[in-house]
Design an enzyme around this catalytic site. Structure first.
Site, PDB file in Angstrom:
ATOM      1  N   HIS A   1      -5.522   3.626  -1.587  1.00 41.92           N
ATOM      2  CA  HIS A   1      -6.810   3.971  -0.994  1.00 41.92           C
ATOM      3  C   HIS A   1      -7.165   5.383  -1.447  1.00 41.92           C
ATOM      4  O   HIS A   1      -6.598   6.359  -0.965  1.00 41.92           O
ATOM      5  CB  HIS A   1      -6.700   3.897   0.531  1.00 41.92           C
ATOM      6  CG  HIS A   1      -8.007   4.115   1.218  1.00 41.92           C
ATOM      7  ND1 HIS A   1      -8.112   4.058   2.582  1.00 41.92           N
ATOM      8  CD2 HIS A   1      -9.251   4.386   0.746  1.00 41.92           C
ATOM      9  CE1 HIS A   1      -9.364   4.269   2.931  1.00 41.92           C
ATOM     10  NE2 HIS A   1     -10.084   4.468   1.840  1.00 41.92           N
TER      11      HIS A   1
ATOM     12  N   HIS B   1      -3.863  -4.263   7.696  1.00 42.41           N
ATOM     13  CA  HIS B   1      -3.995  -3.067   8.551  1.00 42.41           C
ATOM     14  C   HIS B   1      -3.152  -3.190   9.816  1.00 42.41           C
ATOM     15  O   HIS B   1      -3.363  -4.067  10.641  1.00 42.41           O
ATOM     16  CB  HIS B   1      -5.436  -2.715   8.930  1.00 42.41           C
ATOM     17  CG  HIS B   1      -5.491  -1.319   9.484  1.00 42.41           C
ATOM     18  ND1 HIS B   1      -5.662  -0.200   8.696  1.00 42.41           N
ATOM     19  CD2 HIS B   1      -5.321  -0.857  10.737  1.00 42.41           C
ATOM     20  CE1 HIS B   1      -5.615   0.884   9.460  1.00 42.41           C
ATOM     21  NE2 HIS B   1      -5.411   0.524  10.697  1.00 42.41           N
TER      22      HIS B   1
ATOM     23  N   GLU C   1      -8.615   0.565  -3.068  1.00 40.21           N
ATOM     24  CA  GLU C   1      -9.478   0.616  -1.881  1.00 40.21           C
ATOM     25  C   GLU C   1     -10.358   1.856  -1.989  1.00 40.21           C
ATOM     26  O   GLU C   1      -9.870   2.946  -2.319  1.00 40.21           O
ATOM     27  CB  GLU C   1      -8.640   0.696  -0.609  1.00 40.21           C
ATOM     28  CG  GLU C   1      -7.861  -0.559  -0.332  1.00 40.21           C
ATOM     29  CD  GLU C   1      -7.113  -0.473   0.976  1.00 40.21           C
ATOM     30  OE1 GLU C   1      -6.790   0.643   1.415  1.00 40.21           O
ATOM     31  OE2 GLU C   1      -6.820  -1.533   1.556  1.00 40.21           O
TER      32      GLU C   1
ATOM     33  N   ASN D   1       0.856  -1.181   0.000  1.00 35.42           N
ATOM     34  CA  ASN D   1       0.000   0.000   0.000  1.00 35.42           C
ATOM     35  C   ASN D   1       0.894   1.233   0.000  1.00 35.42           C
ATOM     36  O   ASN D   1       1.677   1.431   0.937  1.00 35.42           O
ATOM     37  CB  ASN D   1      -0.909  -0.023   1.234  1.00 35.42           C
ATOM     38  CG  ASN D   1      -1.873   1.155   1.273  1.00 35.42           C
ATOM     39  OD1 ASN D   1      -1.473   2.292   1.031  1.00 35.42           O
ATOM     40  ND2 ASN D   1      -3.124   0.882   1.573  1.00 35.42           N
TER      41      ASN D   1
ATOM     42  N   HIS E   1       1.112   6.266   1.833  1.00 40.36           N
ATOM     43  CA  HIS E   1       1.854   7.248   2.634  1.00 40.36           C
ATOM     44  C   HIS E   1       3.090   7.805   1.956  1.00 40.36           C
ATOM     45  O   HIS E   1       3.723   8.733   2.477  1.00 40.36           O
ATOM     46  CB  HIS E   1       2.100   6.676   4.038  1.00 40.36           C
ATOM     47  CG  HIS E   1       0.782   6.394   4.716  1.00 40.36           C
ATOM     48  ND1 HIS E   1      -0.119   7.399   4.979  1.00 40.36           N
ATOM     49  CD2 HIS E   1       0.181   5.244   5.058  1.00 40.36           C
ATOM     50  CE1 HIS E   1      -1.213   6.864   5.506  1.00 40.36           C
ATOM     51  NE2 HIS E   1      -1.060   5.558   5.545  1.00 40.36           N
TER      52      HIS E   1
ATOM     53  N   ARG F   1      -6.827  12.908   1.061  1.00 40.37           N
ATOM     54  CA  ARG F   1      -5.725  13.317   1.952  1.00 40.37           C
ATOM     55  C   ARG F   1      -4.372  12.821   1.435  1.00 40.37           C
ATOM     56  O   ARG F   1      -3.350  13.378   1.759  1.00 40.37           O
ATOM     57  CB  ARG F   1      -5.974  12.816   3.358  1.00 40.37           C
ATOM     58  CG  ARG F   1      -5.941  11.328   3.489  1.00 40.37           C
ATOM     59  CD  ARG F   1      -6.182  10.872   4.908  1.00 40.37           C
ATOM     60  NE  ARG F   1      -7.562  11.104   5.334  1.00 40.37           N
ATOM     61  CZ  ARG F   1      -8.056  10.651   6.502  1.00 40.37           C
ATOM     62  NH1 ARG F   1      -7.279   9.967   7.325  1.00 40.37           N
ATOM     63  NH2 ARG F   1      -9.308  10.886   6.853  1.00 40.37           N
TER      64      ARG F   1
ATOM     65  N   THR G   1      -8.148   3.904   8.803  1.00 43.93           N
ATOM     66  CA  THR G   1      -9.335   3.060   8.841  1.00 43.93           C
ATOM     67  C   THR G   1      -9.538   2.497  10.242  1.00 43.93           C
ATOM     68  O   THR G   1      -8.587   1.996  10.851  1.00 43.93           O
ATOM     69  CB  THR G   1      -9.186   1.902   7.836  1.00 43.93           C
ATOM     70  OG1 THR G   1      -9.039   2.487   6.536  1.00 43.93           O
ATOM     71  CG2 THR G   1     -10.410   1.009   7.836  1.00 43.93           C
TER      72      THR G   1
ATOM     73  N   GLU H   1     -11.007  -9.221   3.013  1.00 47.40           N
ATOM     74  CA  GLU H   1      -9.749  -8.849   3.655  1.00 47.40           C
ATOM     75  C   GLU H   1     -10.042  -8.676   5.128  1.00 47.40           C
ATOM     76  O   GLU H   1     -10.819  -7.798   5.517  1.00 47.40           O
ATOM     77  CB  GLU H   1      -9.153  -7.571   3.056  1.00 47.40           C
ATOM     78  CG  GLU H   1      -7.834  -7.188   3.755  1.00 47.40           C
ATOM     79  CD  GLU H   1      -7.053  -6.104   3.071  1.00 47.40           C
ATOM     80  OE1 GLU H   1      -7.143  -5.992   1.828  1.00 47.40           O
ATOM     81  OE2 GLU H   1      -6.342  -5.351   3.775  1.00 47.40           O
TER      82      GLU H   1
HETATM   83  C1  LIG Z   1      -8.281  -0.359   4.737  1.00 50.72           C
HETATM   84  C2  LIG Z   1      -6.981  -0.178   5.424  1.00 50.72           C
HETATM   85  O1  LIG Z   1      -6.753  -0.643   6.499  1.00 50.72           O
HETATM   86  C3  LIG Z   1      -5.897   0.561   4.764  1.00 50.72           C
HETATM   87  O2  LIG Z   1      -5.609  -0.034   3.584  1.00 50.72           O
HETATM   88  C4  LIG Z   1      -6.282   1.988   4.527  1.00 50.72           C
HETATM   89  O3  LIG Z   1      -5.596   2.464   3.399  1.00 50.72           O
HETATM   90  C5  LIG Z   1      -5.899   2.788   5.740  1.00 50.72           C
HETATM   91  O4  LIG Z   1      -6.122   4.130   5.434  1.00 50.72           O
HETATM   92  P1  LIG Z   1      -4.846   5.109   5.350  1.00 50.72           P
HETATM   93  O5  LIG Z   1      -3.942   4.545   4.297  1.00 50.72           O
HETATM   94  O6  LIG Z   1      -5.484   6.424   4.987  1.00 50.72           O
HETATM   95  O7  LIG Z   1      -4.196   5.063   6.697  1.00 50.72           O
HETATM   96  N1  LIG Z   2      -5.819  -2.858   3.757  1.00 49.54           N
HETATM   97  C1  LIG Z   2      -4.608  -2.665   4.544  1.00 49.54           C
HETATM   98  C2  LIG Z   2      -3.606  -1.883   3.755  1.00 49.54           C
HETATM   99  O1  LIG Z   2      -3.712  -1.744   2.555  1.00 49.54           O
HETATM  100  C3  LIG Z   2      -2.449  -1.297   4.441  1.00 49.54           C
HETATM  101  O2  LIG Z   2      -2.737  -0.955   5.776  1.00 49.54           O
HETATM  102  P1  LIG Z   2      -1.478  -0.387   6.636  1.00 49.54           P
HETATM  103  O3  LIG Z   2      -0.384  -1.428   6.549  1.00 49.54           O
HETATM  104  O4  LIG Z   2      -1.063   0.906   6.007  1.00 49.54           O
HETATM  105  O5  LIG Z   2      -2.019  -0.254   8.029  1.00 49.54           O
END
Ligand SMILES: CC(=O)[C@@H](O)[C@H](O)COP(=O)(O)O
Ligand SMILES: NCC(=O)COP(=O)(O)O
Length: 266
Positions: free
Chosen positions: A47, A194, A74, A11, A14, A53, A105, A155
């Site tokens: 996401h 997460h 997402e 993901n 950030h 943001r 989330t 998930e």
């Molecule tokens: C659904 C989840 O847990 C994450 O993939 C989500 O992207 C968290 O949101 P942020 O990336 O905005 O922290």
């Molecule tokens: N769905 C979880 C994700 O994509 C990443 O979550 P995180 O590792 O940033 O908390």
């Protein structure tokens, strides 16, 4: 028979958080995605939040053009996001809950409470050729509702496990293990994510039947010190080690029938 190797979805939200902090063009999440793929990411997760943001629509549209693996988009269950997904047609879409005031989330999607809307979204996305997953808490009623709603994938939200320690972490791990088993029996593909990081991921990867882990924040944080490719590679190695340990524990249990599942949380 050896199950397929566990997969890592990186993901990159950030990376975009850092970019948005100053409104610059750098760091570019698209560049990060290609580096993560070179390092062994099996997919890229982004996401696209309603409040934009971090990830922007531009990122999603560019990633759809350049990724060599696949995009897991997402998004909230809204008409705006569904229309974007129908236009971009990512390989995977994960439906997640969103609250503007949340830092990240919080809970899983309430499939039970919002069944008709979720089921309609699953149909719409399947018609667009997207494989749908539902981001849910490890609760039997949510798992059952996800299967009924027509999602082929769930998930499991690992946030409660990630935030716990000691006995509570063991309890959350047991909830996730039971949820993965139940979902597998319903024919669902089981992903998880997460809050996973370098010290808690192996126990999750060891859970039988876990197909893919989506991990972002911890990898991007680690990348600040060792570089993104090394951070991704380290995480994949830990996941594979965790899966192997889980397989050995299951074999051991099978051979000795001791009933004590393999190693969990430290
Ligand atoms: C659904 C989840 O847990 C994450 O993939 C989500 O992207 C968290 O949101 P942020 O990336 O905005 O922290
Ligand atoms: N769905 C979880 C994700 O994509 C990443 O979550 P995180 O590792 O940033 O908390």
């Amino acid at each position: 028979m050896h199950p397929p190797r566990i997969l890592l979805g990186v993901n990159i939200d950030h990376i975009a958080t850092l970019r948005q902090a100053r409104g610059t063009r750098y760091p570019d999440p698209v560049q990060a995605a290609l580096l993560a793929e070179e390092a062994g990411a099996d997919g890229i997760t982004v996401h696209l939040r309603e409040d934009r943001r971090h990830i922007q629509e531009r990122d999603v549209r560019l990633l759809a053009e350049v990724l060599n693996t696949r995009m897991n988009l997402e998004m909230a269950v809204t008409d705006e996001m569904l229309r974007l997904a129908e236009a971009v047609r990512p390989a995977h879409v994960c439906l997640v809950p969103e609250k503007r005031e949340e830092l990240t989330t919080e809970g899983g999607l309430d499939v039970v409470g919002g069944f008709d809307g979720v089921a309609a979204a699953c149909r719409r996305l399947a018609d667009a050729g997207c494989e749908v997953s539902l981001f849910i808490d490890p609760e039997p009623e949510q798992i059952e509702a996800a299967a009924k709603a027509g999602a082929p994938v769930i998930e499991l939200h690992t946030g409660a496990y990630a935030e716990a320690s000691g006995e509570r972490a063991r309890g959350e791990h047991a909830r996730l293990s039971a949820a993965a088993e139940m979902a597998g029996e319903l024919g669902l593909v089981v992903n998880a994510g997460h809050g996973l990081h370098y010290h808690n991921v192996e126990a999750i990867a060891a859970i039988p039947g876990i197909h893919e882990l989506n991990i972002g924040h911890a990898i991007i944080a680690r990348a600040l010190f060792v570089g993104l490719k090394e951070a991704v590679g380290e995480m994949k190695r830990l996941m594979i080690a965790g899966q192997e340990a889980g397989l050995l524990a299951a074999l051991d249990e099978h051979d000795h029938g001791d009933g004590e599942a393999g190693g969990c949380c430290r």
